[in-house]
Design a protein around this motif. Structure first.
Motif, short mmCIF file in Angstrom:
data_model
loop_
_atom_site.label_atom_id
_atom_site.label_comp_id
_atom_site.label_asym_id
_atom_site.label_seq_id
_atom_site.Cartn_x
_atom_site.Cartn_y
_atom_site.Cartn_z
N UNK A 19 -9.51 23.44 74.34
CA UNK A 19 -8.49 24.09 73.64
C UNK A 19 -8.98 24.68 72.48
N UNK A 20 -9.61 23.80 71.38
CA UNK A 20 -9.71 23.88 70.25
C UNK A 20 -11.28 24.58 69.81
N UNK A 21 -12.29 23.86 70.71
CA UNK A 21 -13.73 24.32 70.67
C UNK A 21 -14.46 24.14 71.52
N UNK A 22 -15.57 24.79 71.95
CA UNK A 22 -16.43 24.72 72.98
C UNK A 22 -16.73 23.35 73.07
N UNK A 45 -5.16 20.83 84.43
CA UNK A 45 -5.82 21.90 83.81
C UNK A 45 -5.07 23.15 84.29
N UNK A 46 -4.61 23.24 85.40
CA UNK A 46 -3.55 24.25 85.61
C UNK A 46 -2.45 24.57 84.58
N UNK A 47 -1.76 23.28 84.35
CA UNK A 47 -0.58 23.17 83.65
C UNK A 47 -0.98 23.58 82.45
N UNK A 48 -2.06 23.35 81.42
CA UNK A 48 -2.56 23.57 80.32
C UNK A 48 -2.71 25.06 80.29
N UNK A 49 -3.46 25.62 81.46
CA UNK A 49 -3.46 26.96 81.21
C UNK A 49 -2.08 27.74 81.41
N UNK A 51 0.68 26.89 80.12
CA UNK A 51 1.25 26.44 78.95
C UNK A 51 0.48 27.44 77.89
N UNK A 52 -0.70 27.52 77.94
CA UNK A 52 -1.29 28.81 76.88
C UNK A 52 -0.82 30.04 77.33
N UNK A 53 -0.83 30.41 78.56
CA UNK A 53 -0.42 31.76 78.92
C UNK A 53 1.11 31.93 78.23
N UNK A 54 1.84 30.97 78.54
CA UNK A 54 3.30 31.11 78.16
C UNK A 54 3.57 31.14 76.59
N UNK A 55 2.73 30.41 75.92
CA UNK A 55 2.76 30.58 74.50
C UNK A 55 2.28 31.70 74.08
#
Length: 69
Positions: A19-22, A45-49, A51-55
Motif C-alpha cells: 500500500x505504501x511502496x512497490x 487483500x479484497x478487504x484492504x482494497x 478500505x482503500x476505495x472507501x477512504x
C-alpha cells in the motif's frame, strides 16, 4: 518450509507494505505463491482494497464539501 513459501503473517505484512511502496519482485512472487494456496489471505487483500476505495470516496466527499451544512 522453503524460503519461497511464507506464512499468513508475512503475506499480511507484504500486502500492507504494498500500500505504501512497490514490492521487490521476489516479494511479489512469494506473495503471489502464497495467495494461490491460502484461502484466507485473498479475502484480506479484497478487504484492504475495499478500505482503500472507501477512504478514497470519503476523501473525495470531504474535499468536495464547500463547508455548507
Amino acid at each position: 518450509m522453503s524460503r519461497w513459501m511464507i506464512h499468513c503473517r508475512e503475506a499480511t505484512r507484504l500486502v500492507l507494505l504494498a500500500e505504501d511502496r512497490p514490492l521487490r519482485w521476489t516479494d511479489r512472487l512469494r506473495l503471489r505463491a502464497h495467495l494461490a494456496v491460502c484461502a484466507a489471505c485473498p479475502r484480506f487483500v479484497r478487504q484492504v482494497a475495499l478500505m482503500r476505495s472507501a477512504m478514497g470516496n470519503w476523501r473525495a466527499y470531504r474535499d468536495g464539501d464547500d463547508g455548507e451544512r
